[in-house]
Design a protein around this motif. Structure first.
Motif, PDB file in Angstrom:
ATOM      1  N   LEU A  11       5.572  53.929  95.263  1.00 56.87           N
ATOM      2  CA  LEU A  11       6.704  55.056  95.286  1.00 56.87           C
ATOM      3  C   LEU A  11       6.560  55.394  96.808  1.00 56.87           C
ATOM      4  CD1 LEU A  11       6.421  56.648  92.038  1.00 56.87           C
ATOM      5  CD2 LEU A  11       8.271  55.097  92.738  1.00 56.87           C
ATOM      6  N   LEU A  12       5.560  55.837  97.320  1.00 55.80           N
ATOM      7  CA  LEU A  12       5.400  56.206  98.745  1.00 55.80           C
ATOM      8  C   LEU A  12       5.919  55.031  99.717  1.00 55.80           C
ATOM      9  CD1 LEU A  12       1.918  57.825  98.614  1.00 55.80           C
ATOM     10  CD2 LEU A  12       4.022  58.802  99.260  1.00 55.80           C
ATOM     11  N   GLU A  13       5.807  53.977  99.356  1.00 52.26           N
ATOM     12  CA  GLU A  13       6.622  52.842 100.096  1.00 52.26           C
ATOM     13  C   GLU A  13       8.065  53.085 100.524  1.00 52.26           C
ATOM     14  OE1 GLU A  13       7.086  47.962 100.724  1.00 52.26           O
ATOM     15  OE2 GLU A  13       6.165  48.648  99.117  1.00 52.26           O
ATOM     16  N   THR A  14       8.644  53.519  99.137  1.00 51.54           N
ATOM     17  CA  THR A  14      10.059  53.834  99.338  1.00 51.54           C
ATOM     18  C   THR A  14      10.135  54.981 100.078  1.00 51.54           C
ATOM     19  OG1 THR A  14      10.373  52.995  96.937  1.00 51.54           O
ATOM     20  CG2 THR A  14      12.033  54.793  97.634  1.00 51.54           C
ATOM     21  N   VAL A  15       9.501  55.910 100.005  1.00 52.86           N
ATOM     22  CA  VAL A  15       9.515  57.188 101.143  1.00 52.86           C
ATOM     23  C   VAL A  15       9.559  56.675 102.477  1.00 52.86           C
ATOM     24  CG1 VAL A  15       8.489  59.407 101.660  1.00 52.86           C
ATOM     25  CG2 VAL A  15       8.744  58.717  99.459  1.00 52.86           C
ATOM     26  N   TRP A  16       8.494  55.980 102.720  1.00 53.10           N
ATOM     27  CA  TRP A  16       8.484  55.560 103.994  1.00 53.10           C
ATOM     28  C   TRP A  16       9.403  54.783 104.620  1.00 53.10           C
ATOM     29  CZ3 TRP A  16       8.051  50.678 106.006  1.00 53.10           C
ATOM     30  CH2 TRP A  16       6.923  49.689 105.106  1.00 53.10           C
ATOM     31  N   ALA A  17      10.041  53.809 103.807  1.00 54.86           N
ATOM     32  CA  ALA A  17      11.159  52.876 104.205  1.00 54.86           C
ATOM     33  C   ALA A  17      12.389  53.710 104.545  1.00 54.86           C
ATOM     34  CB  ALA A  17      11.376  51.964 103.071  1.00 54.86           C
ATOM     35  N   SER A  18      12.606  54.660 103.573  1.00 54.42           N
ATOM     36  CA  SER A  18      13.926  55.751 103.806  1.00 54.42           C
ATOM     37  C   SER A  18      13.853  56.566 104.802  1.00 54.42           C
ATOM     38  CB  SER A  18      13.929  56.517 102.423  1.00 54.42           C
ATOM     39  OG  SER A  18      14.072  55.545 101.262  1.00 54.42           O
ATOM     40  N   ALA A  19      12.397  56.903 105.204  1.00 57.46           N
ATOM     41  CA  ALA A  19      12.171  57.930 106.526  1.00 57.46           C
ATOM     42  C   ALA A  19      12.395  56.816 107.581  1.00 57.46           C
ATOM     43  CB  ALA A  19      10.937  58.652 106.363  1.00 57.46           C
ATOM     44  N   ALA A  58      -1.785  42.863  93.031  1.00 58.05           N
ATOM     45  CA  ALA A  58      -1.419  44.435  93.564  1.00 58.05           C
ATOM     46  C   ALA A  58      -0.417  44.502  94.508  1.00 58.05           C
ATOM     47  CB  ALA A  58      -2.664  44.963  93.845  1.00 58.05           C
ATOM     48  N   TYR A  59      -0.478  43.484  95.278  1.00 57.30           N
ATOM     49  CA  TYR A  59       0.450  43.402  96.599  1.00 57.30           C
ATOM     50  C   TYR A  59       1.857  43.223  96.005  1.00 57.30           C
ATOM     51  CZ  TYR A  59       2.746  42.475 100.944  1.00 57.30           C
ATOM     52  OH  TYR A  59       3.574  42.421 102.164  1.00 57.30           O
ATOM     53  N   ALA A  60       2.218  42.268  95.213  1.00 58.30           N
ATOM     54  CA  ALA A  60       3.257  42.017  94.692  1.00 58.30           C
ATOM     55  C   ALA A  60       3.916  43.123  93.804  1.00 58.30           C
ATOM     56  CB  ALA A  60       3.066  40.647  93.699  1.00 58.30           C
ATOM     57  N   VAL A  61       3.264  43.801  93.055  1.00 57.05           N
ATOM     58  CA  VAL A  61       3.653  44.899  92.261  1.00 57.05           C
ATOM     59  C   VAL A  61       3.929  46.099  93.468  1.00 57.05           C
ATOM     60  CG1 VAL A  61       2.907  47.068  90.971  1.00 57.05           C
ATOM     61  CG2 VAL A  61       2.355  44.522  90.247  1.00 57.05           C
ATOM     62  N   TRP A  62       3.185  46.271  94.432  1.00 56.07           N
ATOM     63  CA  TRP A  62       3.443  47.464  95.347  1.00 56.07           C
ATOM     64  C   TRP A  62       4.747  47.079  95.949  1.00 56.07           C
ATOM     65  CZ3 TRP A  62       3.112  46.881 101.011  1.00 56.07           C
ATOM     66  CH2 TRP A  62       2.922  48.025 101.629  1.00 56.07           C
ATOM     67  N   VAL A  63       4.964  45.986  96.520  1.00 51.91           N
ATOM     68  CA  VAL A  63       6.145  45.561  97.294  1.00 51.91           C
ATOM     69  C   VAL A  63       7.330  45.646  96.493  1.00 51.91           C
ATOM     70  CG1 VAL A  63       7.283  43.526  98.448  1.00 51.91           C
ATOM     71  CG2 VAL A  63       5.288  44.121  98.835  1.00 51.91           C
ATOM     72  N   GLY A  64       7.243  45.210  95.124  1.00 52.22           N
ATOM     73  CA  GLY A  64       8.333  45.228  93.996  1.00 52.22           C
ATOM     74  C   GLY A  64       8.810  46.566  93.909  1.00 52.22           C
ATOM     75  N   ILE A  65       7.776  47.560  93.733  1.00 53.08           N
ATOM     76  CA  ILE A  65       8.037  48.921  93.347  1.00 53.08           C
ATOM     77  C   ILE A  65       8.883  49.514  94.493  1.00 53.08           C
ATOM     78  CG2 ILE A  65       7.190  51.235  93.112  1.00 53.08           C
ATOM     79  CD1 ILE A  65       4.980  49.900  91.350  1.00 53.08           C
ATOM     80  N   GLY A  66       8.223  49.449  95.954  1.00 54.13           N
ATOM     81  CA  GLY A  66       8.831  49.688  96.931  1.00 54.13           C
ATOM     82  C   GLY A  66      10.300  49.175  97.145  1.00 54.13           C
ATOM     83  N   ALA A  67      10.380  47.910  96.819  1.00 54.85           N
ATOM     84  CA  ALA A  67      11.742  47.283  97.204  1.00 54.85           C
ATOM     85  C   ALA A  67      12.904  47.776  96.301  1.00 54.85           C
ATOM     86  CB  ALA A  67      11.571  45.773  97.054  1.00 54.85           C
ATOM     87  N   ILE A  68      12.305  48.029  95.091  1.00 54.96           N
ATOM     88  CA  ILE A  68      13.277  48.605  93.866  1.00 54.96           C
ATOM     89  C   ILE A  68      13.589  49.950  94.151  1.00 54.96           C
ATOM     90  CG2 ILE A  68      13.577  49.142  91.591  1.00 54.96           C
ATOM     91  CD1 ILE A  68      11.773  46.963  91.056  1.00 54.96           C
ATOM     92  N   GLY A  69      12.750  50.849  94.439  1.00 57.31           N
ATOM     93  CA  GLY A  69      12.816  52.182  95.000  1.00 57.31           C
ATOM     94  C   GLY A  69      13.685  52.241  96.175  1.00 57.31           C
ATOM     95  N   THR A  70      13.668  51.586  97.167  1.00 59.24           N
ATOM     96  CA  THR A  70      14.265  51.866  98.498  1.00 59.24           C
ATOM     97  C   THR A  70      15.849  51.084  98.076  1.00 59.24           C
ATOM     98  OG1 THR A  70      12.394  51.282  99.696  1.00 59.24           O
ATOM     99  CG2 THR A  70      14.699  50.892 100.816  1.00 59.24           C
ATOM    100  N   ALA A  71      16.178  50.118  97.364  1.00 53.59           N
ATOM    101  CA  ALA A  71      17.502  49.706  97.052  1.00 53.59           C
ATOM    102  C   ALA A  71      18.116  50.808  96.168  1.00 53.59           C
ATOM    103  CB  ALA A  71      17.277  48.318  96.309  1.00 53.59           C
TER     104      ALA A  71
END
Length: 104
Positions: A11-19, A58-71
């Motif tokens: 989820l924080l990946e979504t935050v940093w990508a958006s920021a 772990a990496y695939a899940v982390w990226v997946g959550i970030g990608a979905i959240g950002t989209a």
């Protein structure tokens, strides 16, 4: 605990990508600071989760959550296009993330 940490880090990946987008190439101070802090926390959480979880999962899940959240953020808050095909593709990512959790 590692899974919770991994989800929060995603989820924080979504935050940093958006920021990062909002920083306009680091020309705006507040979004640039939010980017740096969220990135540091996201990476730290991923690193801690990797103490327990397999790196590939772990990496695939982390990226997946970030990608979905950002989209989703882009579609809801920024007016990115929404189409059936796009939503089905995001659903496929969700299915992959859930599948990785179930088989781990």
């Amino acid at each position: 605990m590692a899974w919770i940490l991994l989800v929060v880090s995603g989820l924080l990946e979504t935050v940093w990508a958006s920021a990062l987008s909002a920083s306009r190439g680091f020309s705006r101070l507040t979004p640039s600071i939010v980017f740096a802090v969220a990135l540091l926390l996201s990476m730290t959480g991923l690193a801690l989760a990797l103490r327990t979880l397999p790196v590939g999962t772990a990496y695939a899940v982390w990226v997946g959550i970030g990608a979905i959240g950002t989209a989703v953020y882009g579609m809801v808050a920024l007016g990115d296009s929404v189409s059936t095909a796009r939503l089905l593709c995001l659903l496929a990512i969700v299915a992959g993330v859930v599948g990785l959790k179930l088989v781990s």
